[in-house]
Design an enzyme around this catalytic site. Structure first.
Site, PDB file in Angstrom:
ATOM      1  N   GLU A  61     -37.065   8.965  11.174  1.00  0.00           N
ATOM      2  CA  GLU A  61     -36.188   9.274  10.048  1.00  0.00           C
ATOM      3  C   GLU A  61     -36.827  10.240   9.051  1.00  0.00           C
ATOM      4  OE1 GLU A  61     -34.720   5.550  11.909  1.00  0.00           O
ATOM      5  OE2 GLU A  61     -36.695   6.309  11.324  1.00  0.00           O
ATOM      6  N   HIS A 130     -31.979  -5.686   7.684  1.00  0.00           N
ATOM      7  CA  HIS A 130     -30.834  -4.997   8.266  1.00  0.00           C
ATOM      8  C   HIS A 130     -29.553  -5.173   7.462  1.00  0.00           C
ATOM      9  CE1 HIS A 130     -33.564  -5.170  11.729  1.00  0.00           C
ATOM     10  NE2 HIS A 130     -32.918  -4.102  12.176  1.00  0.00           N
TER      11      HIS A 130
END
Length: 352
Positions: A61, A130
């Site tokens: 990322e 998450h």
């Protein structure tokens, strides 16, 4: 022409129309060309526009955010997608230290016009890594525009506006919204990135909310209506900037405000909205403002704890009713239990 379509279909349509209308745009993200297409929002786009315009990316990322920045400086307008905001944490250095400051550092002569979609939300015990909602973190960074569309109509229009904007824009999408529907024009259109929306009129209390919590606020407004309290519901839509004039005007009518956010209450969106309202409309307040958000602990995984962790419509309704001295009028089912556990809202259609 307008039709009733789902939130994810509106975002997918926005992508397709952006890619078709501007050759300098492209979409990139982990899983973007995959079979589920980021909850359906990018499904089939690679087949339609090719591998050079719709790209998968490795689990890197930080590096790929740097690629997006570099291409934006060369005239491209990338849309970078993070399937979870938690994954975007790995890209904070280029996002915060480079992208957000580029226009300022170069005296307005250079821009970084890129759009970053970050998905938030909960369900099925996804736990602390998450299911975070980190919008307040990014809204704190000067140079970034941060928006949170709630409806399918706004999801399409705000994505189109974000890509056309010369500033870097971060869109937060709650995954429980993807199955919701609203009237969406088939043509391209823009929704402003700096305006709140009044989605229900009322005279007794203002309920201001972000993203999925706007739906919970509308449910709370119905609960309150059943006991004679009329709540005005405001969908904030934009965090930077916050539409203070719309909020202040509402509070000056109702005299009360409850703010609900998907993130943590402390040091968050709720606190900033309440501060803004008290600075502009303090003399109109009839009671202390309330904030509804997550407690200041990481997200639990076990259902038993998650049931106590997430605020819902009942929490918002109880806070508003307490302001008006009407808690005793609420049904026992409202004051005594939650409506939803940590399972998807009935409107959620998956895939996970």
């Amino acid at each position: 022409m307008t039709r009733q379509i789902r939130y994810y279909e509106a975002i997918r349509e926005a992508h397709a129309q952006i890619l078709a209308s501007d050759p300098q745009t492209y979409v990139m993200g982990l899983g973007v060309p995959g079979p589920t297409g980021i909850f359906g929002t990018t499904k089939g786009l690679q087949q339609e526009f090719g591998e050079g315009r719709v790209l998968d990316m490795p689990s890197s990322e930080n590096g790929m955010t740097g690629v997006a920045l570099g291409t934006s400086l060369l005239g491209k307008r990338p849309i970078l997608v993070h399937m979870r905001v938690d994954f975007a944490v790995l890209s904070m250095e280029p996002l915060v230290n480079q992208i957000a400051k580029w226009h300022y550092m170069y005296g307005g002569h250079m821009r970084a016009p890129l759009t970053i979609r970050m998905i938030i939300g909960r369900g099925w015990g996804q736990g602390p890594q998450h299911s975070q909602s980190l919008q307040a973190w990014l809204a704190h960074i000067p140079g970034l525009k941060v928006v949170m569309p709630t409806t399918a109509h706004d999801a399409k229009g705000m994505l189109i506006s974000a890509v056309a904007d010369d500033a870097p824009v971060v869109l937060f999408e709650h995954r429980w919204l993807y199955g919701t529907t609203s009237e969406v024009p088939s043509e391209m259109y823009k929704v402003p990135l700096d305006k709140a929306a009044i989605v229900r009129r009322g005279r007794d209390v203002t309920l201001a909310a972000t993203s999925y919590m706007t739906l919970e606020s509308l449910r709370a407004a119905q609960i309150l209506s059943d006991i004679g309290i009329e709540a005005e519901v405001i969908d904030l839509r934009s965090l930077t900037p916050i539409d203070v004039p719309t909020l202040s005007a509402s509070v000056e009518r109702t005299g009360r405000i409850v703010v609900a956010d998907t993130g943590h209450s402390l040091f968050g969106v709720c606190a900033e909205v309440i501060a803004a309202v008290t600075e502009t409309s303090f003399s109109h307040l009839k009671s202390a403002p309330r904030r509804i958000g997550l407690p200041h602990i990481p997200t639990p995984t076990t259902p038993a704890l998650a049931d106590l962790y997430y605020p819902r419509a009942t929490d918002i309704a109880c806070a508003a009713a307490d302001m008006l001295g009407a808690t005793h009028r609420l049904p026992v089912t409202v004051t005594g239990e939650h409506q939803w556990l940590d399972v998807p809202d009935p409107s959620f259609v998956g895939p996970y």
